[in-house]
Enzyme design. Structure first.
Site, mmCIF file in Angstrom:
data_model
loop_
_atom_site.group_PDB
_atom_site.id
_atom_site.type_symbol
_atom_site.label_atom_id
_atom_site.label_comp_id
_atom_site.label_asym_id
_atom_site.label_seq_id
_atom_site.Cartn_x
_atom_site.Cartn_y
_atom_site.Cartn_z
ATOM 1 N N ASP A 1 -5.286 1.527 10.446
ATOM 2 C CA ASP A 1 -6.606 1.070 10.526
ATOM 3 C C ASP A 1 -7.005 0.617 12.156
ATOM 4 O OD1 ASP A 1 -9.358 0.876 9.800
ATOM 5 O OD2 ASP A 1 -8.823 -1.417 9.365
ATOM 6 N N PHE A 16 -13.927 3.159 3.696
ATOM 7 C CA PHE A 16 -12.894 2.295 2.884
ATOM 8 C C PHE A 16 -12.328 3.165 1.884
ATOM 9 C CE2 PHE A 16 -10.477 -0.893 0.443
ATOM 10 C CZ PHE A 16 -10.197 -1.697 1.547
ATOM 11 N N GLY A 48 0.701 -1.182 -0.110
ATOM 12 C CA GLY A 48 -0.180 -0.065 0.102
ATOM 13 C C GLY A 48 0.734 1.241 -0.061
#
Ligand code: IMP
Ligand code: MG
Length: 173
Positions: free
Chosen positions: A100, A149, A41
Protein backbone atom coordinates in the site's frame (compact mmCIF):
# COMPACT_ATOMS: atom_id res chain seq x y z
CA UNK A 1 -19.25 -0.87 5.87
CA UNK A 2 -20.41 -3.20 3.19
CA UNK A 3 -18.59 -5.63 0.95
CA UNK A 4 -19.75 -5.13 -2.57
CA UNK A 5 -18.56 -6.28 -5.92
CA UNK A 6 -15.94 -8.90 -6.52
CA UNK A 7 -12.75 -7.35 -7.82
CA UNK A 8 -10.82 -10.58 -8.40
CA UNK A 9 -12.43 -14.02 -8.66
CA UNK A 10 -11.01 -17.20 -7.18
CA UNK A 11 -10.26 -18.47 -10.68
CA UNK A 12 -8.29 -15.31 -11.48
CA UNK A 13 -6.38 -15.64 -8.21
CA UNK A 14 -5.55 -19.31 -8.86
CA UNK A 15 -4.30 -18.55 -12.36
CA UNK A 16 -2.17 -15.66 -11.08
CA UNK A 17 -0.68 -17.79 -8.31
CA UNK A 18 0.39 -20.36 -10.92
CA UNK A 19 1.93 -17.65 -13.13
CA UNK A 20 3.82 -16.03 -10.25
CA UNK A 21 5.11 -19.43 -9.14
CA UNK A 22 6.25 -20.23 -12.68
CA UNK A 23 8.32 -17.02 -12.74
CA UNK A 24 9.78 -17.76 -9.30
CA UNK A 25 10.57 -21.36 -10.28
CA UNK A 26 12.41 -20.10 -13.37
CA UNK A 27 14.27 -17.30 -11.58
CA UNK A 28 15.52 -19.44 -8.69
CA UNK A 29 16.08 -22.52 -10.82
CA UNK A 30 17.55 -25.13 -8.51
CA UNK A 31 18.32 -22.77 -5.63
CA UNK A 32 17.22 -23.21 -2.05
CA UNK A 33 14.74 -20.58 -0.98
CA UNK A 34 13.50 -19.29 2.37
CA UNK A 35 9.91 -18.16 1.88
CA UNK A 36 8.70 -15.71 4.52
CA UNK A 37 4.95 -15.15 4.73
CA UNK A 38 3.98 -11.90 6.42
CA UNK A 39 1.21 -12.35 8.97
CA UNK A 40 -1.63 -12.15 9.06
CA UNK A 41 -2.69 -11.05 5.60
CA UNK A 42 -0.53 -13.33 3.48
CA UNK A 43 -1.22 -16.69 5.14
CA UNK A 44 -3.59 -17.93 2.43
CA UNK A 45 -1.55 -16.57 -0.48
CA UNK A 46 1.63 -18.07 1.00
CA UNK A 47 -0.05 -21.47 1.43
CA UNK A 48 -1.23 -21.49 -2.19
CA UNK A 49 1.99 -20.09 -3.69
CA UNK A 50 4.36 -22.55 -1.99
CA UNK A 51 2.37 -25.51 -3.31
CA UNK A 52 3.17 -24.33 -6.86
CA UNK A 53 6.91 -23.98 -6.16
CA UNK A 54 9.18 -26.67 -7.52
CA UNK A 55 12.14 -25.59 -5.43
CA UNK A 56 13.87 -26.68 -2.27
CA UNK A 57 12.13 -24.35 0.20
CA UNK A 58 11.76 -23.59 3.87
CA UNK A 59 8.68 -21.65 4.98
CA UNK A 60 8.64 -19.20 7.85
CA UNK A 61 6.23 -16.55 9.02
CA UNK A 62 6.89 -13.11 10.42
CA UNK A 63 4.58 -10.60 12.04
CA UNK A 64 5.39 -6.95 11.32
CA UNK A 65 3.91 -3.49 11.14
CA UNK A 66 5.37 -0.05 10.65
CA UNK A 67 5.01 2.53 13.40
CA UNK A 68 2.90 5.40 12.16
CA UNK A 69 3.77 8.86 13.41
CA UNK A 70 0.81 11.02 12.47
CA UNK A 71 0.46 10.86 8.72
CA UNK A 72 4.09 9.89 8.10
CA UNK A 73 5.73 6.62 8.94
CA UNK A 74 8.33 7.04 11.67
CA UNK A 75 10.64 4.70 9.81
CA UNK A 76 10.68 1.96 12.41
CA UNK A 77 9.58 -1.60 11.98
CA UNK A 78 7.61 -3.26 14.78
CA UNK A 79 8.34 -7.00 14.76
CA UNK A 80 5.52 -8.85 16.52
CA UNK A 81 6.80 -12.30 15.53
CA UNK A 82 10.37 -12.86 14.39
CA UNK A 83 11.92 -15.64 12.32
CA UNK A 84 13.03 -18.88 13.95
CA UNK A 85 15.67 -19.28 11.25
CA UNK A 86 19.09 -17.76 10.61
CA UNK A 87 18.93 -16.31 7.08
CA UNK A 88 22.67 -15.64 6.70
CA UNK A 89 23.64 -16.38 3.05
CA UNK A 90 20.08 -17.50 2.25
CA UNK A 91 17.95 -16.53 -0.73
CA UNK A 92 14.87 -14.98 0.85
CA UNK A 93 11.47 -14.41 -0.72
CA UNK A 94 9.06 -12.25 1.29
CA UNK A 95 5.39 -12.97 0.54
CA UNK A 96 3.00 -10.08 1.12
CA UNK A 97 -0.73 -9.71 0.60
CA UNK A 98 -0.63 -6.08 -0.54
CA UNK A 99 1.82 -3.21 -0.87
CA UNK A 100 0.00 0.00 0.00
CA UNK A 101 2.13 2.96 1.21
CA UNK A 102 5.16 0.70 0.87
CA UNK A 103 6.39 1.67 4.36
CA UNK A 104 6.18 -1.81 5.86
CA UNK A 105 7.77 -3.57 2.91
CA UNK A 106 10.63 -1.10 2.61
CA UNK A 107 11.50 -1.37 6.31
CA UNK A 108 11.15 -5.14 6.26
CA UNK A 109 13.54 -5.53 3.32
CA UNK A 110 16.08 -3.26 5.05
CA UNK A 111 15.74 -5.22 8.29
CA UNK A 112 16.23 -8.60 6.61
CA UNK A 113 19.13 -7.33 4.47
CA UNK A 114 20.93 -6.34 7.69
CA UNK A 115 21.00 -10.07 8.59
CA UNK A 116 23.38 -10.82 5.66
CA UNK A 117 21.22 -12.96 3.38
CA UNK A 118 22.44 -13.73 -0.15
CA UNK A 119 19.35 -12.05 -1.64
CA UNK A 120 15.98 -10.64 -0.65
CA UNK A 121 13.03 -10.36 -3.03
CA UNK A 122 9.38 -9.53 -2.46
CA UNK A 123 6.31 -11.16 -3.99
CA UNK A 124 3.02 -9.35 -3.36
CA UNK A 125 -0.36 -10.54 -4.57
CA UNK A 126 -1.67 -6.97 -4.82
CA UNK A 127 -0.10 -3.56 -5.42
CA UNK A 128 -1.72 -0.14 -4.86
CA UNK A 129 0.80 2.08 -6.64
CA UNK A 130 -1.31 5.24 -6.17
CA UNK A 131 -0.77 5.08 -2.41
CA UNK A 132 3.02 4.75 -2.48
CA UNK A 133 5.00 7.17 -0.26
CA UNK A 134 8.45 5.86 -1.19
CA UNK A 135 10.29 4.20 -4.08
CA UNK A 136 9.53 0.64 -3.02
CA UNK A 137 8.76 -1.86 -5.78
CA UNK A 138 8.02 -5.54 -5.31
CA UNK A 139 9.89 -7.98 -7.53
CA UNK A 140 6.75 -10.01 -8.27
CA UNK A 141 3.27 -8.45 -8.31
CA UNK A 142 0.05 -10.36 -8.94
CA UNK A 143 -2.46 -7.60 -9.59
CA UNK A 144 -2.22 -3.80 -9.79
CA UNK A 145 -5.33 -2.35 -8.15
CA UNK A 146 -6.81 1.12 -7.75
CA UNK A 147 -6.94 3.00 -4.46
CA UNK A 148 -9.76 0.97 -2.95
CA UNK A 149 -9.90 -1.02 0.28
CA UNK A 150 -10.12 -4.72 -0.45
CA UNK A 151 -10.86 -7.77 1.69
CA UNK A 152 -10.82 -11.54 1.28
CA UNK A 153 -8.22 -14.21 0.43
CA UNK A 154 -6.44 -13.34 3.69
CA UNK A 155 -6.99 -9.59 3.65
CA UNK A 156 -9.09 -8.16 6.44
CA UNK A 157 -11.03 -5.17 7.61
CA UNK A 158 -10.81 -4.92 11.43
CA UNK A 159 -9.85 -8.58 11.52
CA UNK A 160 -12.80 -9.82 9.48
CA UNK A 161 -13.46 -11.16 5.96
CA UNK A 162 -10.14 -13.03 5.64
CA UNK A 163 -11.91 -16.28 4.74
CA UNK A 164 -13.59 -14.98 1.58
CA UNK A 165 -12.45 -16.95 -1.49
CA UNK A 166 -12.56 -13.88 -3.72
CA UNK A 167 -11.09 -10.40 -3.32
CA UNK A 168 -13.86 -7.88 -2.80
CA UNK A 169 -14.08 -4.12 -2.45
CA UNK A 170 -15.17 -2.73 0.91
CA UNK A 171 -17.44 0.27 0.54
CA UNK A 172 -18.94 2.71 3.00
CA UNK A 173 -22.68 2.67 3.08
P1 IMP B 1 1.86 -0.36 3.91
O1 IMP B 1 2.99 -0.29 4.89
O2 IMP B 1 1.07 0.90 3.86
O3 IMP B 1 2.30 -0.77 2.52
O4 IMP B 1 0.88 -1.41 4.53
C1 IMP B 1 0.64 -2.62 3.99
C2 IMP B 1 -0.30 -3.38 4.89
O5 IMP B 1 -1.53 -2.63 5.12
C3 IMP B 1 -0.73 -4.65 4.21
O6 IMP B 1 0.16 -5.70 4.49
C4 IMP B 1 -2.12 -4.87 4.76
O7 IMP B 1 -2.02 -5.55 5.99
C5 IMP B 1 -2.64 -3.47 5.01
N1 IMP B 1 -3.50 -3.02 3.90
C6 IMP B 1 -3.25 -2.04 3.01
N2 IMP B 1 -4.25 -1.89 2.12
C7 IMP B 1 -5.17 -2.82 2.44
C8 IMP B 1 -6.45 -3.19 1.87
O8 IMP B 1 -6.95 -2.65 0.87
N3 IMP B 1 -7.10 -4.21 2.49
C9 IMP B 1 -6.59 -4.86 3.59
N4 IMP B 1 -5.41 -4.56 4.14
C10 IMP B 1 -4.71 -3.54 3.58
MG1 MG C 1 0.00 -7.14 5.95
Amino acid sequence: MNISKTLITKEQIAEKVRKLAARINADYNGAELVVIGILNGSFIFTADLIRELELDIKVEFMGVSSYKDGTKSSGELLITKDLQLDITAADVLIVEDIIDSGATAKLLVETLKSRSPHSVKVCSLLNKQARRVNDFRADYVGFEIDDEFVVGYGLDFAGKFRQLKEIKILEEV
